[in-house]
Scaffold this active site. Structure first.
Site, mmCIF file in Angstrom:
data_model
loop_
_atom_site.group_PDB
_atom_site.id
_atom_site.type_symbol
_atom_site.label_atom_id
_atom_site.label_comp_id
_atom_site.label_asym_id
_atom_site.label_seq_id
_atom_site.Cartn_x
_atom_site.Cartn_y
_atom_site.Cartn_z
ATOM 1 N N ARG A 157 -9.830 -19.964 25.519
ATOM 2 C CA ARG A 157 -8.560 -19.037 25.381
ATOM 3 C C ARG A 157 -7.609 -18.377 23.565
ATOM 4 N NH1 ARG A 157 -4.144 -22.697 28.102
ATOM 5 N NH2 ARG A 157 -3.089 -21.255 28.108
ATOM 6 N N ASP A 174 -11.288 -23.841 23.712
ATOM 7 C CA ASP A 174 -10.863 -24.005 25.310
ATOM 8 C C ASP A 174 -11.166 -22.819 25.921
ATOM 9 O OD1 ASP A 174 -10.832 -27.012 24.945
ATOM 10 O OD2 ASP A 174 -8.630 -26.781 24.083
ATOM 11 N N CYS A 228 0.683 -0.748 0.330
ATOM 12 C CA CYS A 228 0.106 -0.181 -0.456
ATOM 13 C C CYS A 228 0.821 1.321 -0.364
ATOM 14 C CB CYS A 228 -1.534 -0.066 1.655
ATOM 15 S SG CYS A 228 -2.131 -1.103 1.163
#
Length: 270
Positions: free
Chosen positions: A252, A250, A108
């Site tokens: 997390r 789980d 970019c």
């Protein structure tokens, strides 16, 4: 009837105590050669499903298509021979033969140098998404992706990707190739006029630099994965203003880039 996505094979399964002869499911591979305006453009090894979406998504990510109805005159697929034929409403760019060549370019217009395909600097979008979500929404979406991953559960040999809002999963696609699964999603969006800026991309595999570029080309602002990112992917995500989160499982997760789109609890442990 033969299942085009998977096959049954006789195997020998060995554990520390037993040797068992049994049948197991394995993912099939299907080669598809794409012709654009009567010129051979690319051959993709994929899962034989949602092929039209994959072709359109791939050409969109290559910068040949921006608007499906305006840019595509015709599309046909000969599945028995493994050929896809696309006619565009315009001529191929003069540099089309270099689209698959690796080159180094800046992202970019910035000075940082990263590996890109020839046209990536033009097709990778800097995200302006204002979408936000909570960690709980991230966990629920990743659980939904896992529940939809039937072929993976049976074979262990495919990748899964999905497009979602923070509240629910909208569409999922499966392929042996991680890039193909993302192309199928992008193709669906192009063919059906689905806006993507406010959407979330879910992915079953690692977030590599090329996967991150696919997400940027699709135009999403948040990418969630149950696996790990690479360092180059995170560098690109920072430059393209894309939120990335991985190891979502789980209850997390790890947030790597542009964390403000994930509304974390006020209480933080240093």
């Amino acid at each position: 009837m033969t299942n085009p996505m998977q096959a049954t094979r006789k195997i020998i399964s060995i554990t520390d105590q037993n040797v068992v002869h049994r049948e197991d499911q394995v993912a099939r591979e299907y080669p598809l050669t794409i012709y654009v305006n009567d010129r051979e453009f690319a051959t993709m090894v994929c899962t034989q499903a949602d092929l039209e979406e994959m072709v359109i998504g791939f050409l969109g990510s290559e910068g040949l298509i921006r608007f499906y109805k305006q840019d595509v005159a015709s599309l046909s697929i000969d599945e028995s021979r493994g050929f896809a034929y696309v006619s565009l409403t315009k001529e191929l760019p003069t540099e089309w033969q270099f689209y698959s060549k690796r080159m180094i370019g800046s992202c970019c217009g910035k000075s940082r140098q990263s590996f890109y395909f020839h046209n990536d600097a033009k097709t990778a979008k800097t995200s302006m998404s204002r979408t936000t979500m909570t960690p709980e929404q991230c966990f629920r979406l990743m659980e939904a992706l896992q529940e939809q991953s039937v072929i993976f559960q049976q074979t262990g040999g495919v990748h899964n990707a999905a497009l979602a809002t923070p509240e629910q999963m909208l569409i999922s696609r499966t392929d042996i190739g991680r890039h193909n699964a993302l192309d199928k999603l992008y193709g669906y969006c192009l063919m059906n006029g689905v806006p993507v800026r406010d959407k979330v991309l879910l992915f079953s595999g690692r977030i590599s630099s090329e996967v991150l570029l696919k997400a940027a080309k699709i135009g999403v602002g948040i990418m969630l994965s149950k696996s790990a990112p690479t360092e180059l992917a995170l560098t690109m995500a920072e430059e393209l203003n894309i939120t990335t989160a991985g190891f979502i499982r789980d209850g997390r997760m790890n947030i790597y880039t542009v964390p403000e789109r994930i509304l974390t609890p006020k209480k933080e442990v240093q």
